[in-house]
Design an enzyme around this catalytic site. Structure first.
Site, short mmCIF file in Angstrom:
data_model
loop_
_atom_site.label_atom_id
_atom_site.label_comp_id
_atom_site.label_asym_id
_atom_site.label_seq_id
_atom_site.Cartn_x
_atom_site.Cartn_y
_atom_site.Cartn_z
N SER A 17 -38.37 51.50 -43.85
CA SER A 17 -38.45 52.93 -43.49
C SER A 17 -39.73 53.54 -44.05
O SER A 17 -40.35 54.40 -43.43
CB SER A 17 -37.23 53.67 -44.04
OG SER A 17 -36.06 53.12 -43.49
N THR A 70 -40.25 40.84 -34.01
CA THR A 70 -39.59 40.44 -32.77
C THR A 70 -40.54 39.57 -31.94
O THR A 70 -41.71 39.91 -31.77
CB THR A 70 -39.17 41.68 -31.96
OG1 THR A 70 -38.24 42.42 -32.73
CG2 THR A 70 -38.52 41.29 -30.63
N GLU A 85 -37.26 50.16 -34.80
CA GLU A 85 -38.23 51.23 -34.48
C GLU A 85 -37.86 52.52 -35.23
O GLU A 85 -38.00 53.62 -34.72
CB GLU A 85 -38.38 51.43 -32.97
CG GLU A 85 -39.00 50.21 -32.33
CD GLU A 85 -39.78 50.45 -31.07
OE1 GLU A 85 -40.30 51.56 -30.88
OE2 GLU A 85 -39.91 49.50 -30.29
C1 LIG Z 1 -33.72 42.44 -35.24
C2 LIG Z 1 -34.84 43.27 -35.81
C3 LIG Z 1 -36.05 43.30 -35.11
C4 LIG Z 1 -37.13 44.05 -35.64
N1 LIG Z 1 -38.35 44.01 -35.00
C5 LIG Z 1 -39.43 44.56 -35.62
C6 LIG Z 1 -40.74 44.36 -35.09
O1 LIG Z 1 -40.92 43.73 -34.03
N2 LIG Z 1 -41.80 44.87 -35.77
C7 LIG Z 1 -41.65 45.56 -36.93
O2 LIG Z 1 -42.65 45.99 -37.49
N3 LIG Z 1 -40.41 45.77 -37.46
C8 LIG Z 1 -39.30 45.29 -36.83
N4 LIG Z 1 -38.05 45.47 -37.38
C9 LIG Z 1 -37.91 46.20 -38.65
C10 LIG Z 1 -37.15 47.49 -38.53
O3 LIG Z 1 -37.94 48.47 -37.90
C11 LIG Z 1 -36.70 47.87 -39.95
O4 LIG Z 1 -35.65 46.98 -40.29
C12 LIG Z 1 -36.24 49.30 -40.04
O5 LIG Z 1 -37.33 50.18 -39.89
C13 LIG Z 1 -35.54 49.60 -41.37
O6 LIG Z 1 -36.24 49.11 -42.47
P1 LIG Z 1 -35.44 48.25 -43.58
O7 LIG Z 1 -34.71 47.19 -42.85
O8 LIG Z 1 -36.41 47.85 -44.62
O9 LIG Z 1 -34.37 49.25 -44.16
P2 LIG Z 1 -34.59 50.29 -45.37
O10 LIG Z 1 -35.81 51.10 -45.12
O11 LIG Z 1 -34.46 49.56 -46.66
O12 LIG Z 1 -33.33 51.23 -45.17
C14 LIG Z 1 -32.02 50.93 -45.67
C15 LIG Z 1 -31.13 52.13 -45.38
O13 LIG Z 1 -31.63 53.30 -46.08
C16 LIG Z 1 -31.84 54.34 -45.15
N5 LIG Z 1 -32.99 55.16 -45.57
C17 LIG Z 1 -34.21 54.74 -45.96
N6 LIG Z 1 -34.99 55.78 -46.28
C18 LIG Z 1 -34.25 56.89 -46.08
C19 LIG Z 1 -34.49 58.30 -46.23
N7 LIG Z 1 -35.68 58.76 -46.59
N8 LIG Z 1 -33.48 59.15 -45.95
C20 LIG Z 1 -32.27 58.69 -45.53
N9 LIG Z 1 -32.00 57.38 -45.36
C21 LIG Z 1 -32.96 56.50 -45.62
C22 LIG Z 1 -32.10 53.65 -43.81
O14 LIG Z 1 -31.85 54.52 -42.71
C23 LIG Z 1 -31.11 52.49 -43.89
O15 LIG Z 1 -29.83 52.95 -43.51
C24 LIG Z 1 -36.95 44.78 -36.84
C25 LIG Z 1 -35.73 44.74 -37.50
C26 LIG Z 1 -34.69 43.98 -37.01
C27 LIG Z 1 -33.40 43.91 -37.78
#
Ligand SMILES: Cc1cc2nc3c(=O)[nH]c(=O)nc-3n(C[C@H](O)[C@H](O)[C@H](O)COP(=O)(O)OP(=O)(O)OC[C@H]3O[C@@H](n4cnc5c(N)ncnc54)[C@H](O)[C@@H]3O)c2cc1C
Length: 368
Positions: free
Chosen positions: A121, A147, A353
């Site tokens: 995030s 992806t 996204e």
């Molecule tokens: C199958 C899959 C495909 C993907 N494809 C791509 C890709 O092609 N390219 C790419 O760059 N990324 C990709 N992603 C990454 C995806 O965009 C991230 O997983 C996503 O943005 C969340 O980041 P994180 O998993 O680190 O979760 P974290 O950021 O660690 O979040 C964990 C939880 O905390 C919450 N949270 C975090 N900050 C806050 C806040 N400020 N306020 C409230 N809640 C908050 C989040 O909403 C979530 O519920 C992919 C992910 C998956 C699972």
């Protein structure tokens, strides 16, 4: 006409493999071949670069119709747009010519590398570095959750070029799969979209020519965010398609399934569920198409609308697919029927996204 054409193709060439692609967690090669043969794999590429020149709404309809039968396959046109849009929005003319032509011809897919193990995030907290060395940049770092990694030939990679400037010290580059020092992690074992490979991308002293930078130094994060304004709408489209597929299947099922001596569709409790599902899908569709029109026109409220469409449509997809499983009763809970796959696939649309919490942050910052 476009919808009819994509629906026929999707039902004939993509739907028959959707269950196996999920079960075997394998890349949907049949879908890639069918989409490429019909020029639907990267419809957004402008005609001047050899593409089909589809506008944002047409692209949404393609993704929606593919997702209606197979969410994993819909990531082919969606991620080709996500990966290449930074080049289209901010790249030099040479870069556009060099990379859009092979993408349009189906010679190589594009992926988008923003996320890292410790920067999800908070994407601006990335650690991947690019250091200038004469006419080259040298990239080092790990991108996570990418992806179609390994399948794509081309990668838009965001990397830190000035660690003192946080988001303004991030630049974007095109990296090729064949560049020395590029490698991939093992495919993630996921809940859904199992046919879409998600892997880490390792950049180990990857030396690329300086003209592979997308736009000016320090503009990479802005380009990455601008890209998401447009492509979140494609995730809304994917969610919409998954939800429609689940409703269509459940609608047919309840007319056939008999309990208490009549089709369960005759019970008002079932009818009300179907009505709610259809109502929510239609609301999501209108929001998504309106956002697509804004994307095409470049309206100033696109950031709010794109986030709203993605957030709303993905929440609808989760609700509708869960209800579809409910409508099939015990059968819905098994892999003999497609709705449990659709429910598992729907979940990711609330996460990638930008999670739906992040979408709400974006909306709150850009209230109309
Ligand atoms: C199958 C899959 C495909 C993907 N494809 C791509 C890709 O092609 N390219 C790419 O760059 N990324 C990709 N992603 C990454 C995806 O965009 C991230 O997983 C996503 O943005 C969340 O980041 P994180 O998993 O680190 O979760 P974290 O950021 O660690 O979040 C964990 C939880 O905390 C919450 N949270 C975090 N900050 C806050 C806040 N400020 N306020 C409230 N809640 C908050 C989040 O909403 C979530 O519920 C992919 C992910 C998956 C699972």
């Amino acid at each position: 006409m476009l919808r009819d054409a994509v629906r026929s193709l999707a039902e004939a060439k993509i739907a028959p493999h959707a269950a196996a692609v999920d079960e075997e967690a394998r890349f949907p090669r049949e879908a890639l071949d069918a989409l490429t043969a019909n020029d639907l794999h990267a419809v957004h590429v402008p005609e001047e670069y050899g593409g089909a020149g589809a506008d944002a709404l047409a692209t949404v309809i393609v993704i929606e119709e593919v997702a209606r039968v197979c969410a994993s396959s819909s990531l082919i046109p969606a991620v080709n747009k996500l990966g290449s849009l930074p080049v289209i929005l901010s790249g030099s003319e040479e870069l556009k010519k060099k990379y859009m032509a092979p993408l349009a011809k189906g010679e190589g897919m594009f992926s988008y590398c923003l996320s890292e193990p410790d920067a999800g995030s908070d994407a601006a907290g990335m650690k991947t570095k690019a250091v200038r060395d004469g006419d080259f940049w040298v990239l080092n770092g790990v991108k996570r959750w990418i992806t179609n990694a390994g399948e794509s030939e081309f990668y838009t990679v965001m990397a830190v070029t000035d660690p003192t400037k946080r988001s303004k010290g991030i630049s974007a580059f095109v990296v090729e799969k064949s560049d020395e020092g590029v490698s991939f992690g093992a495919p993630e074992k996921k809940l859904g979209i199992k046919g879409s490979p998600t892997r880490e991308v390792y950049l180990d002293n990857v030396r690329i020519p300086a003209d592979r930078m997308i736009g000016a130094e320090g503009t990479g994060f802005a380009t990455a965010m601008k890209t998401l304004d447009h492509t979140r709408i494609t995730i809304a489209a994917q969610a919409l398609g998954i939800a429609q597929g689940a409703l269509d299947y459940a609608k047919g099922y309840v007319r056939e399934r008999k309990q208490f001596g009549k089709p369960i569709a005759d019970f008002q409790g079932i009818q009300f569920m179907l009505a709610d599902m259809a109502m929510k899908i239609e609301a999501a569709r209108q929001l998504t198409y309106a956002a697509a029109a804004k994307s095409e026109r470049g309206d100033s409220d696109l950031t709010f609308q794109g986030a709203a469409a993605k957030c709303f449509a993905s929440d609808v997809a989760m609700e509708v697919t869960t209800d579809a499983v409910q409508l099939l009763g015990g059968y819905g809970y098994t892999r003999d029927y497609p709705v449990e796959r659709m429910m598992r696939d729907a979940k990711i649309t609330q996460i990638y996204e930008g999670t739906n919490q992040v979408q709400r942050i974006v909306m709150a910052r850009n209230l109309p």
